[in-house]
Scaffold this motif. Structure first.
Motif, PDB file in Angstrom:
ATOM      1  N   LEU A 207       1.029  -1.189   0.043  1.00 13.68           N
ATOM      2  CA  LEU A 207       0.034   0.113   0.003  1.00 13.68           C
ATOM      3  C   LEU A 207       1.059   1.348   0.015  1.00 13.68           C
ATOM      4  N   ILE A 208       0.791   2.087  -1.003  1.00 19.43           N
ATOM      5  CA  ILE A 208       1.488   3.482  -1.135  1.00 19.43           C
ATOM      6  C   ILE A 208       0.396   4.548  -0.648  1.00 19.43           C
ATOM      7  N   ASN A 209       0.674   5.062   0.565  1.00 17.32           N
ATOM      8  CA  ASN A 209      -0.350   6.303   0.843  1.00 17.32           C
ATOM      9  C   ASN A 209      -1.715   5.708   1.052  1.00 17.32           C
ATOM     10  N   GLY A 210      -1.707   4.420   1.485  1.00 19.35           N
ATOM     11  CA  GLY A 210      -3.042   3.719   1.882  1.00 19.35           C
ATOM     12  C   GLY A 210      -3.923   3.061   0.789  1.00 19.35           C
ATOM     13  N   ALA A 211      -3.138   3.158  -0.707  1.00 22.16           N
ATOM     14  CA  ALA A 211      -3.721   2.600  -1.735  1.00 22.16           C
ATOM     15  C   ALA A 211      -2.891   1.265  -2.121  1.00 22.16           C
ATOM     16  N   ILE A 212      -3.783   0.184  -2.364  1.00 21.91           N
ATOM     17  CA  ILE A 212      -3.003  -0.996  -2.818  1.00 21.91           C
ATOM     18  C   ILE A 212      -2.513  -0.908  -4.328  1.00 21.91           C
ATOM     19  N   VAL A 213      -1.110  -1.101  -4.607  1.00 31.46           N
ATOM     20  CA  VAL A 213      -0.605  -1.043  -5.666  1.00 31.46           C
ATOM     21  C   VAL A 213       0.133  -2.499  -6.259  1.00 31.46           C
ATOM     22  N   PRO A 225       7.730  12.852  -7.197  1.00 28.72           N
ATOM     23  CA  PRO A 225       8.700  12.751  -6.105  1.00 28.72           C
ATOM     24  C   PRO A 225       7.811  13.355  -4.789  1.00 28.72           C
ATOM     25  N   GLY A 226       8.810  13.036  -3.905  1.00 26.70           N
ATOM     26  CA  GLY A 226       8.123  13.332  -2.433  1.00 26.70           C
ATOM     27  C   GLY A 226       8.091  12.156  -1.441  1.00 26.70           C
ATOM     28  N   PRO A 227       7.702  12.437  -0.102  1.00 27.29           N
ATOM     29  CA  PRO A 227       7.568  11.588   0.713  1.00 27.29           C
ATOM     30  C   PRO A 227       6.528  10.711   0.514  1.00 27.29           C
ATOM     31  N   VAL A 228       6.656   9.385   0.706  1.00 27.35           N
ATOM     32  CA  VAL A 228       5.350   8.467   0.621  1.00 27.35           C
ATOM     33  C   VAL A 228       5.459   7.481   1.946  1.00 27.35           C
ATOM     34  N   LYS A 229       4.353   7.141   2.472  1.00 27.37           N
ATOM     35  CA  LYS A 229       4.316   5.962   3.170  1.00 27.37           C
ATOM     36  C   LYS A 229       3.915   4.608   2.807  1.00 27.37           C
ATOM     37  N   VAL A 230       4.651   3.563   3.091  1.00 20.85           N
ATOM     38  CA  VAL A 230       4.660   2.324   2.649  1.00 20.85           C
ATOM     39  C   VAL A 230       4.023   1.275   3.662  1.00 20.85           C
ATOM     40  N   THR A 231       2.955   0.599   3.355  1.00 17.03           N
ATOM     41  CA  THR A 231       2.417  -0.552   4.256  1.00 17.03           C
ATOM     42  C   THR A 231       2.305  -1.906   3.465  1.00 17.03           C
ATOM     43  N   LEU A 232       2.900  -2.777   4.405  1.00 19.05           N
ATOM     44  CA  LEU A 232       3.012  -4.102   4.033  1.00 19.05           C
ATOM     45  C   LEU A 232       1.846  -5.064   4.623  1.00 19.05           C
ATOM     46  N   THR A 233       0.962  -5.746   4.027  1.00 15.30           N
ATOM     47  CA  THR A 233       0.259  -6.403   4.936  1.00 15.30           C
ATOM     48  C   THR A 233       0.006  -7.940   4.284  1.00 15.30           C
ATOM     49  N   GLN A 238       1.966  -9.382  11.281  1.00 13.53           N
ATOM     50  CA  GLN A 238       1.792  -8.029  11.813  1.00 13.53           C
ATOM     51  C   GLN A 238       1.919  -6.983  10.553  1.00 13.53           C
ATOM     52  N   ASP A 239       1.314  -5.848  10.422  1.00 13.31           N
ATOM     53  CA  ASP A 239       1.383  -5.023   9.391  1.00 13.31           C
ATOM     54  C   ASP A 239       2.741  -4.187   9.676  1.00 13.31           C
ATOM     55  N   TRP A 240       3.343  -4.056   8.358  1.00 14.15           N
ATOM     56  CA  TRP A 240       4.982  -3.524   8.369  1.00 14.15           C
ATOM     57  C   TRP A 240       4.632  -2.165   7.731  1.00 14.15           C
ATOM     58  N   ASN A 241       4.953  -1.057   8.571  1.00 16.17           N
ATOM     59  CA  ASN A 241       4.985   0.418   7.950  1.00 16.17           C
ATOM     60  C   ASN A 241       6.371   0.921   7.826  1.00 16.17           C
ATOM     61  N   GLY A 242       6.526   1.764   6.876  1.00 18.49           N
ATOM     62  CA  GLY A 242       7.725   2.485   6.701  1.00 18.49           C
ATOM     63  C   GLY A 242       7.439   3.917   5.777  1.00 18.49           C
ATOM     64  N   GLU A 243       8.492   4.696   5.788  1.00 15.06           N
ATOM     65  CA  GLU A 243       8.546   5.759   4.724  1.00 15.06           C
ATOM     66  C   GLU A 243       9.404   6.036   4.062  1.00 15.06           C
ATOM     67  N   THR A 244       9.501   6.559   3.064  1.00 14.16           N
ATOM     68  CA  THR A 244      10.841   6.930   1.896  1.00 14.16           C
ATOM     69  C   THR A 244      10.480   8.217   1.149  1.00 14.16           C
ATOM     70  N   HIS A 245      11.359   8.425   0.435  1.00 13.64           N
ATOM     71  CA  HIS A 245      11.358   9.821  -0.382  1.00 13.64           C
ATOM     72  C   HIS A 245      11.528   9.303  -1.818  1.00 13.64           C
ATOM     73  N   VAL A 246      10.447   9.485  -2.753  1.00 14.44           N
ATOM     74  CA  VAL A 246      10.723   9.125  -4.178  1.00 14.44           C
ATOM     75  C   VAL A 246      11.608  10.355  -4.746  1.00 14.44           C
ATOM     76  N   MET A 247      12.501   9.864  -5.573  1.00 14.48           N
ATOM     77  CA  MET A 247      13.635  10.855  -6.216  1.00 14.48           C
ATOM     78  C   MET A 247      13.152  10.770  -7.693  1.00 14.48           C
ATOM     79  N   VAL A 248      13.481  12.011  -8.201  1.00 19.57           N
ATOM     80  CA  VAL A 248      12.912  11.895  -9.815  1.00 19.57           C
ATOM     81  C   VAL A 248      14.100  10.919 -10.510  1.00 19.57           C
ATOM     82  N   GLY A 249      13.747  10.236 -11.548  1.00 21.89           N
ATOM     83  CA  GLY A 249      14.570   9.442 -12.047  1.00 21.89           C
ATOM     84  C   GLY A 249      15.325   8.295 -11.567  1.00 21.89           C
TER      85      GLY A 249
END
Length: 305
Positions: A207-213, A225-233, A238-249
């Protein structure tokens, strides 16, 4: 005298016959006379000769001698003569050579016509990218943006241009023989990034920002580009939660380790039932009175007697 001459003549004939038989036996036993040869001749020096699929040598001074086994029956040998730039000669040999003899086989190779080529002129903006033709690198584009490729095989060719920060350009181009094919290319800047998400165990929902992808492992392209929240279910974890920053290219790797859900089962309690004391038997007052009355009656009756 005449009889002696006849005897001498007979003896000489006998000796000559014996010598002839011995010479025949020697010839028969000679391995060189039990072996035949194929003399392979060709018009191309150093051409490679293959006999029954195996390389046996090169043409030297116009020929090559190949040893062959004897057979009274038809044989089936496959001959191939090959040289770069020439047609390949193939022949099926069905006749075995006679002992000590050679069968001459002539294989004529025909020169192939020179391949048709053309010129490919590329005008690329911006410059600095790398050009590939059929997955083979043809150099870096100079600052002028003009990239000329000569002696490119005529026909359809796969052209690819790569430049960091820009989307790869790919197209099938037909190169005209003996002509200059001109192509203008404008590369498109990359404005998004990607995530490469994997997990242990795999097959987790992403899930990226709550949406299954997708499901791990998965590459998620075209993210702004920008910050995103990543969730693994994953069921049972237990759910795994993390954050990262998308970089152009760029493609950012993300790995999550899921923790199994542990269900605490209460231990069974052993309850020992208390023993209930067994009451001692008691005599009923009525029963006691009855016995006493009976004894009294028996005593009275005894006195009257």
């Amino acid at each position: 005298m005449k009889m002696k001459c006849e005897m001498i003549r007979s003896l000489v004939m006998f000796l000559l016959a014996g010598l002839f038989m011995l010479s025949c036996a020697a010839v028969a036993d000679d391995p060189l006379n039990m072996t035949g040869y194929y003399e392979i001749r060709s018009n191309v020096e150093n051409a490679s000769v293959y006999f029954n699929g195996e390389f046996v040598g090169n043409i030297e001074k116009g020929s090559l001698l190949v040893q062959a086994e004897m057979s009274n029956r038809p044989v089936n040998h496959q001959l191939m003569i090959h040289a770069p730039g020439y047609t390949t000669y193939n022949e099926t040999i069905v006749q075995a050579p006679k002992p000590g003899k050679s069968n001459v086989i002539r294989g004529t190779l025909t020169a192939l016509p020179p391949p048709k080529t053309g010129t490919l002129s590329l005008a690329i903006s911006p410059p600095g990218g790398e050009v590939f033709v059929d997955e083979v690198s043809y150099g870096i584009v100079e600052q002028s943006g003009i990239h000329v490729l000569r002696d490119i095989g005529a026909g359809y060719r796969s052209i690819e241009i790569t430049l960091p920060g820009y989307k790869d350009w790919f197209e099938r181009v037909y190169v005209e023989p003996n002509m200059n094919t001109k192509i203008r290319v404008t590369l498109t800047p990359v404005t998004t990034g990607s995530l490469l998400v994997s997990s242990e165990p795999s097959s987790a929902n992403v899930l990226i920002n709550g949406a299954i992808v997708g499901v791990t492992p998965v590459t998620i392209p075209d993210l702004p580009p920008g910050p995103v929240k990543v969730t693994l279910t994953l069921h049972g974890y237990q759910d795994w939660n993390g954050e990262t920053h998308v970089m152009v290219g760029e493609t950012i790797p993300i790995f999550g380790t899921l923790t199994p859900i542990v269900v605490n089962t209460p231990e069974p309690v052993n309850v020992t039932p208390e023993e209930t004391p067994t009451p001692e038997p008691t005599q009923s007052p009525v029963f006691t009175g009855t016995i006493a009355g009976a004894l009294a009656i028996m005593i009275i009756c005894g006195k009257k007697r």
